[in-house]
Every structure is written in structure tokens, then in C-alpha cells.
Design a protein around this motif. Sequence first.
Motif, PDB file in Angstrom:
ATOM      1  N   ASP A 249       0.807  -1.219   0.000  1.00  0.00           N
ATOM      2  CA  ASP A 249       0.000   0.000   0.000  1.00  0.00           C
ATOM      3  C   ASP A 249       0.841   1.271   0.000  1.00  0.00           C
ATOM      4  O   ASP A 249       0.304   2.386  -0.011  1.00  0.00           O
ATOM      5  N   LYS A 250       2.157   1.155   0.017  1.00  0.00           N
ATOM      6  CA  LYS A 250       3.028   2.317  -0.017  1.00  0.00           C
ATOM      7  C   LYS A 250       3.041   2.919  -1.419  1.00  0.00           C
ATOM      8  O   LYS A 250       3.214   2.205  -2.410  1.00  0.00           O
ATOM      9  N   LYS A 251       2.866   4.252  -1.489  1.00  0.00           N
ATOM     10  CA  LYS A 251       2.870   4.957  -2.753  1.00  0.00           C
ATOM     11  C   LYS A 251       4.118   5.837  -2.858  1.00  0.00           C
ATOM     12  O   LYS A 251       4.914   5.938  -1.912  1.00  0.00           O
ATOM     13  N   ILE A 252       4.258   6.486  -4.002  1.00  0.00           N
ATOM     14  CA  ILE A 252       5.432   7.337  -4.213  1.00  0.00           C
ATOM     15  C   ILE A 252       5.477   8.488  -3.218  1.00  0.00           C
ATOM     16  O   ILE A 252       6.556   8.906  -2.770  1.00  0.00           O
ATOM     17  N   ASP A 253       4.299   8.986  -2.808  1.00  0.00           N
ATOM     18  CA  ASP A 253       4.277  10.061  -1.810  1.00  0.00           C
ATOM     19  C   ASP A 253       4.828   9.587  -0.479  1.00  0.00           C
ATOM     20  O   ASP A 253       5.462  10.363   0.262  1.00  0.00           O
ATOM     21  N   ASP A 254       4.584   8.316  -0.133  1.00  0.00           N
ATOM     22  CA  ASP A 254       5.129   7.772   1.115  1.00  0.00           C
ATOM     23  C   ASP A 254       6.645   7.649   1.041  1.00  0.00           C
ATOM     24  O   ASP A 254       7.334   7.716   2.064  1.00  0.00           O
ATOM     25  N   VAL A 255       7.157   7.439  -0.178  1.00  0.00           N
ATOM     26  CA  VAL A 255       8.608   7.313  -0.346  1.00  0.00           C
ATOM     27  C   VAL A 255       9.281   8.676  -0.269  1.00  0.00           C
ATOM     28  O   VAL A 255      10.335   8.849   0.353  1.00  0.00           O
ATOM     29  N   LEU A 256       8.641   9.707  -0.871  1.00  0.00           N
ATOM     30  CA  LEU A 256       9.249  11.037  -0.935  1.00  0.00           C
ATOM     31  C   LEU A 256       8.990  11.867   0.323  1.00  0.00           C
ATOM     32  O   LEU A 256       9.689  12.864   0.555  1.00  0.00           O
ATOM     33  N   GLY A 257       7.991  11.467   1.093  1.00  0.00           N
ATOM     34  CA  GLY A 257       7.627  12.258   2.268  1.00  0.00           C
ATOM     35  C   GLY A 257       8.730  12.311   3.309  1.00  0.00           C
ATOM     36  O   GLY A 257       9.556  11.400   3.420  1.00  0.00           O
ATOM     37  N   PRO A 258       8.749  13.392   4.099  1.00  0.00           N
ATOM     38  CA  PRO A 258       9.799  13.555   5.130  1.00  0.00           C
ATOM     39  C   PRO A 258       9.720  12.507   6.230  1.00  0.00           C
ATOM     40  O   PRO A 258      10.728  12.236   6.902  1.00  0.00           O
ATOM     41  N   ASP A 259       8.549  11.923   6.432  1.00  0.00           N
ATOM     42  CA  ASP A 259       8.398  10.923   7.487  1.00  0.00           C
ATOM     43  C   ASP A 259       8.471   9.489   6.935  1.00  0.00           C
ATOM     44  O   ASP A 259       8.019   8.547   7.595  1.00  0.00           O
ATOM     45  N   SER A 260       9.025   9.346   5.758  1.00  0.00           N
ATOM     46  CA  SER A 260       9.087   8.024   5.133  1.00  0.00           C
ATOM     47  C   SER A 260       9.933   7.068   5.972  1.00  0.00           C
ATOM     48  O   SER A 260      11.021   7.428   6.455  1.00  0.00           O
ATOM     49  N   ASP A 261       9.417   5.871   6.168  1.00  0.00           N
ATOM     50  CA  ASP A 261      10.152   4.851   6.913  1.00  0.00           C
ATOM     51  C   ASP A 261      10.804   3.826   5.989  1.00  0.00           C
ATOM     52  O   ASP A 261      11.283   2.787   6.449  1.00  0.00           O
ATOM     53  N   ILE A 262      10.795   4.131   4.706  1.00  0.00           N
ATOM     54  CA  ILE A 262      11.415   3.225   3.730  1.00  0.00           C
ATOM     55  C   ILE A 262      12.905   3.509   3.673  1.00  0.00           C
ATOM     56  O   ILE A 262      13.326   4.652   3.442  1.00  0.00           O
ATOM     57  N   VAL A 263      13.703   2.475   3.888  1.00  0.00           N
ATOM     58  CA  VAL A 263      15.155   2.632   3.947  1.00  0.00           C
ATOM     59  C   VAL A 263      15.756   1.994   2.691  1.00  0.00           C
ATOM     60  O   VAL A 263      15.577   0.797   2.434  1.00  0.00           O
ATOM     61  N   PHE A 264      16.452   2.805   1.910  1.00  0.00           N
ATOM     62  CA  PHE A 264      17.144   2.313   0.714  1.00  0.00           C
ATOM     63  C   PHE A 264      18.572   1.920   1.087  1.00  0.00           C
ATOM     64  O   PHE A 264      19.262   2.644   1.806  1.00  0.00           O
ATOM     65  N   GLN A 265      18.985   0.770   0.588  1.00  0.00           N
ATOM     66  CA  GLN A 265      20.337   0.278   0.810  1.00  0.00           C
ATOM     67  C   GLN A 265      21.060   0.157  -0.537  1.00  0.00           C
ATOM     68  O   GLN A 265      20.434  -0.154  -1.555  1.00  0.00           O
ATOM     69  N   PRO A 266      22.356   0.430  -0.555  1.00  0.00           N
ATOM     70  CA  PRO A 266      23.097   0.290  -1.823  1.00  0.00           C
ATOM     71  C   PRO A 266      23.037  -1.159  -2.323  1.00  0.00           C
ATOM     72  O   PRO A 266      23.198  -2.101  -1.545  1.00  0.00           O
ATOM     73  N   ASN A 267      22.783  -1.301  -3.591  1.00  0.00           N
ATOM     74  CA  ASN A 267      22.816  -2.634  -4.199  1.00  0.00           C
ATOM     75  C   ASN A 267      24.261  -2.956  -4.553  1.00  0.00           C
ATOM     76  O   ASN A 267      24.869  -2.317  -5.416  1.00  0.00           O
ATOM     77  N   LYS A 268      24.819  -3.950  -3.858  1.00  0.00           N
ATOM     78  CA  LYS A 268      26.251  -4.224  -3.990  1.00  0.00           C
ATOM     79  C   LYS A 268      26.594  -5.124  -5.163  1.00  0.00           C
ATOM     80  O   LYS A 268      27.761  -5.371  -5.436  1.00  0.00           O
ATOM     81  N   LYS A 269      25.581  -5.628  -5.846  1.00  0.00           N
ATOM     82  CA  LYS A 269      25.831  -6.531  -6.961  1.00  0.00           C
ATOM     83  C   LYS A 269      25.224  -5.946  -8.232  1.00  0.00           C
ATOM     84  O   LYS A 269      24.241  -5.198  -8.184  1.00  0.00           O
ATOM     85  N   PRO A 270      25.767  -6.279  -9.392  1.00  0.00           N
ATOM     86  CA  PRO A 270      25.235  -5.732 -10.649  1.00  0.00           C
ATOM     87  C   PRO A 270      23.780  -6.100 -10.897  1.00  0.00           C
ATOM     88  O   PRO A 270      23.063  -5.347 -11.549  1.00  0.00           O
ATOM     89  N   ILE A 271      23.346  -7.234 -10.375  1.00  0.00           N
ATOM     90  CA  ILE A 271      21.979  -7.700 -10.604  1.00  0.00           C
ATOM     91  C   ILE A 271      21.326  -7.990  -9.260  1.00  0.00           C
ATOM     92  O   ILE A 271      21.888  -8.714  -8.436  1.00  0.00           O
ATOM     93  N   TYR A 272      20.159  -7.429  -9.057  1.00  0.00           N
ATOM     94  CA  TYR A 272      19.405  -7.716  -7.838  1.00  0.00           C
ATOM     95  C   TYR A 272      18.496  -8.909  -8.094  1.00  0.00           C
ATOM     96  O   TYR A 272      17.773  -8.968  -9.099  1.00  0.00           O
ATOM     97  N   ILE A 273      18.504  -9.873  -7.165  1.00  0.00           N
ATOM     98  CA  ILE A 273      17.641 -11.044  -7.253  1.00  0.00           C
ATOM     99  C   ILE A 273      16.914 -11.190  -5.920  1.00  0.00           C
ATOM    100  O   ILE A 273      17.538 -11.286  -4.867  1.00  0.00           O
ATOM    101  N   GLY A 274      15.592 -11.167  -5.964  1.00  0.00           N
ATOM    102  CA  GLY A 274      14.805 -11.294  -4.750  1.00  0.00           C
ATOM    103  C   GLY A 274      13.435 -11.864  -5.059  1.00  0.00           C
ATOM    104  O   GLY A 274      13.179 -12.377  -6.144  1.00  0.00           O
ATOM    105  N   SER A 275      12.547 -11.748  -4.083  1.00  0.00           N
ATOM    106  CA  SER A 275      11.190 -12.254  -4.230  1.00  0.00           C
ATOM    107  C   SER A 275      10.198 -11.116  -4.085  1.00  0.00           C
ATOM    108  O   SER A 275      10.412 -10.197  -3.289  1.00  0.00           O
TER     109      SER A 275
END
Length: 574
Positions: free
Chosen positions: A51-77
Motif C-alpha cells: 500500500d506504499k505509494k510514491i508520496d510515502d517514499v518522498l515524504g519527510p516521514d518516510s520509513d522506507i530505507v534504501f540500501q546500496p545494491n552491492k551486486k550488478p543484478i538484484y535477485i529477490g522475491s
Amino acid sequence: MRFISRFISLLVVVVVSLTFPSEAQSIDVGGLDGRMEIGGKVMIADAVEHDKKIDDVLGPDSDIVFQPNKKPIYIGSGKNGDVWVKADLVNNSRTDLRGNVVIRFPYLQVVEAYIVDQDGEMHTGRAGAAVAREGIAIPDPFPAFDVDIPAEETRTLYLRVQSETIVVLTMWFHSSADYQFWSQWTIAIYALMLGIICTFTAYAFSIARSSGDKAYKLYFAFCIAATLYMAFSTGIGKSFLWPSSDFSTMRLVDILQGAVTALAGLFIAAFLDLRNRWPAFNAAIKVMVAFAALSGFYTFLPDPVASIVYMTATVLIPLAVLSGVWVLYRRGIHGAGAVLMAWSPCIFATIWLYARMFELTPYIEFNHYIVPLGLCFTVLQFSWAIGHRIKEAEASAVTDPLTGLFNRRQLDSTMGRSGQRTEPPCTAVIAIDLDGFKEINDTHGHEAGDAVLRIIGQRLTKLSIGHAKSFRTGGDEFIVLYSEQDGRSQIQAFGNNCIARINRPILFGSEVLFVGASVGIAFVQNDQEFATGIQRADAALYRAKREGKGVVRLYDERQPPIGHEDFRPAIVGR
């Protein structure tokens, strides 16, 4: 002491950098005239609530934490939540840049793109296998988006990825010109492979329609499933058939993948006649086929179970079938070698992709084409095996199985075309009957008789190369249609040569066997004479048998054809 203090300082730096990751480095794309891989330079936030939208990501109170992707290709679920990507694209050049961001993975269901400029204005787009293409998204089998960066400015790119299965982010940034070139070539390669498999599907349809063999009908069904799977798994189907529809092709791809495996197993079982040759393996294939067919709905299962089901259906079951076919090949089962070669490319392609997911193999452009290419080779080899079997069946219908010569059916077919030709197919009809063959059968048995006939067939075949066609028309009776435009003396010499070759000793076990031959020749000048050629050659042969055997006699073509009441064979060439 100085070394120890430096080591401690370095250790502190490493611990701090791991504990408090820095922001991702800016990606300088200024002056780019080609493409660059950006997957290892972006920031990733995974398992984000749906349910998180782009406004939740850009907002000052965003709790979304971005981490550097250390590999050329991201693989997840994607089952645990959305995957968000952030990248700062910098144009340090003095010219505006028109570029494209591409995620080279067609199985992503929804990819939303948000490009934010320095003034906070946003451009959006949406692409994927389950949604209509919108906004800055561009036509492509993969999720791709336009990105315009003015000179000496920065654009922040956000990507929201939603998928019910695996998420693989192979991210590239192209200049606009390079993207056009790359995209056109990619689509052309996919279209070429799709055209190849469609061609063999049409071939399979023609065979299935004209044959009552169950294996050929199963092969046609396999080709249809493989064609559809290739079209939709590569993104071609969604991109070109209904790009403006929210219809999800991923569910269809899952079902088609299970259908390809299941139909291939059924075809292999029918083609190799496993029901009679190896009943236990046939029963095992039926169980595996049922499992593979149901595996198309694996996304409804819990994550660990779904992974096991998917790997079993795509790797373990094909490997089990391949192993069983290898055993059949070692046993000398006819057709097993062709099936082994046909099934191997698909399995190799699948294993290669799994190895890539676990980073055991490098990323190369070839990875995007390996599964469709494996399917093409599989269909090609299966088609060759079927065509070879059909040719064998056609050959066995007109070939004597013991001697390898043409049989009476083929001779009758040749004779039946009389009147449809402007010229006869031969210049002489030569009838051959073995002398002393019955005694060999009576004395040494039918095995010895069969061995003699095989040797005689081989000798006539070698003797006829370039000159004639040889037929076995009865137990020890043969017809040769001499086709060279030679003189009558040369044809008669050919008949004498036949006797000389047949007269040679034949080794059977510890026994040396001898058999002779008598020959009758009827010359042919037109198609009408060819129609009575066998009767006239038989008449000449009959006279040769009566006059001592082991000789050549010629029928005088001036006499009336056989069957007339006043027919009296006139024999010359004593």
C-alpha cells in the motif's frame, strides 16, 4: 605498533561503513553514446508494503530505507512486498541527453517509474506483463522508460516493482539511439526464433493431420504450447498483441511452461513406445506429467513450497526424463538417441539460468535468448526425429527388409505409372532366378537361405549402382530395370556379370555355400514395351532355366507380347 594501529583504524572504517551505509553514488550518464549497466549503482528497498505509494517514499516521514545494491543484478522475491529502486542520474555534459532505462527481465508483472527533477516535478510511467503500458513507458518486450536529462542537471529515478514470483533487476541505461538499435535487434532475434518454431509447428500439424499416430498429435500439441510459451515468456506477445490491456500474461506463462514439460513427456513416452518397452518408466512419466501440469499454479502456494514445486517441474522432472531416455539409448532402443539430443538443449538452458540466479555463471547478453534458443533446438531435433522415422516407414513400405532391395510393391508402382511418361524408365528388364537355392534351404535351413539372400542383395546393389534398380519380387526371384542407354551387347554383358557375381562362394558359419543364377532379358524401346517387359523377361528366363541354367537368354521383341494365344517365345543369344 604502527602496523597494529593502522589495522585497527582500517577495521573501524569497515565496521562503520557496514553499519551506516552511505547514499548510493550518483550515476553520471552525461555524454553517453551507447549503454551502461547501472544495477550495481542504485539503491534498493525490498519487502515494502504493497500500500506504499510514491508520496510515502518522498515524504519527510518516510520509513522506507534504501540500501546500496552491492551486486550488478538484484535477485529477490516479490511475495514479501514491493521492491523499490532509487537512482540519481546526472548529466554533467553541456548537451541534453535523451535516454532510456531498461530492466531486462520480462517476467515482472508491474513496474512503475517516477522521474523527479530538481524542481520536484514528476514524470510517471507504467509497464509490465500484467498492466497496460502508460506514460513514459515505451514499446518493448522488457519494462523500458524514456528518461530526458537536460545539460548539467540531475534526475532522480524511482522504480516500484511488483511481482508474485522472483524479481530479477538487470538494469541498463541506453542513449536513445543505442536503445533503438538494441531494441530492434532484440525483437528481431526473438521474432526469428518465433518464426522458426512456428514453421516447425506447421510441419507438425501437417504430420498430425495425415497420420493416425498418437505421438505425432502429441508433438503438434507440444509445438503449440512451446510457440505460445516463447511468445509470452519473451514479452513479445504482451508487447505487441495487447499492450493497452491489464491482462496478466504471467499466469499464462506459468501454465504454458507446465504444459510444455507435460506434453514433451507424453510425446517422448508415445514416440519411444514406453508402454511396451519399459512400462515402469512409462508410469513414472505419467506421474511426472501430472505434477508438471499442476505446477503451472505454483504461485498460489506458500513461498518455500512454491520454490520447490517450480524447481521440481522445471529441472528435476526434465532431468529424470532425460536420465530414463539415456538408459533407453544405452539399451539400443531405436529413436532414443534422437530424443536424447532433442531434450538436452532445453535442460541445459534451464540449468544455465538457475546457475546465473545463484551467480555461478556470468551475465551475458546470451542469457536473454538461451531458453527460446533451447526450445528452437528441441523442436528442430524432434522434427528431425519424426521426419527420419516417417522416411524409414516410407522406405520400409517399398523395401524388402531382408535384402534391402526394392520390393514388389515398388515395382508394381513403377509399372503402374505406365502411360504417364513420355519415355520408359529403363532400356531393358532383366529377370533373375537363383539356381540351387532350394537345396541350400533344405540342407542348411532357412537361416542359411536368408544369409544367402542378404549377400545376393548386397551384390546386386553394388552391381546396379549407376546402371539399374534392383527388386526382389519373390523368394529367390529378382527383377533389374536397366536404365543406361547402352547397346544390347553391353546389357547382355551386364546379365553375364550378374551370374558371375552371384556364383561367387558365400561363407555361412564354417560352411561355404554356392548358388547360381539364370537370367532373362527383354529390351524396352517405348512405354508400351515396358508395360510387357516383365512378362517377356520371364519368358526368356523360363527358356534359360530349361536350357541348362546359369545362362543369359534374350527375348526377341519382334514376337507378340505374352498372353496372346499364338505366343511362342523366341530366344536368341545362345
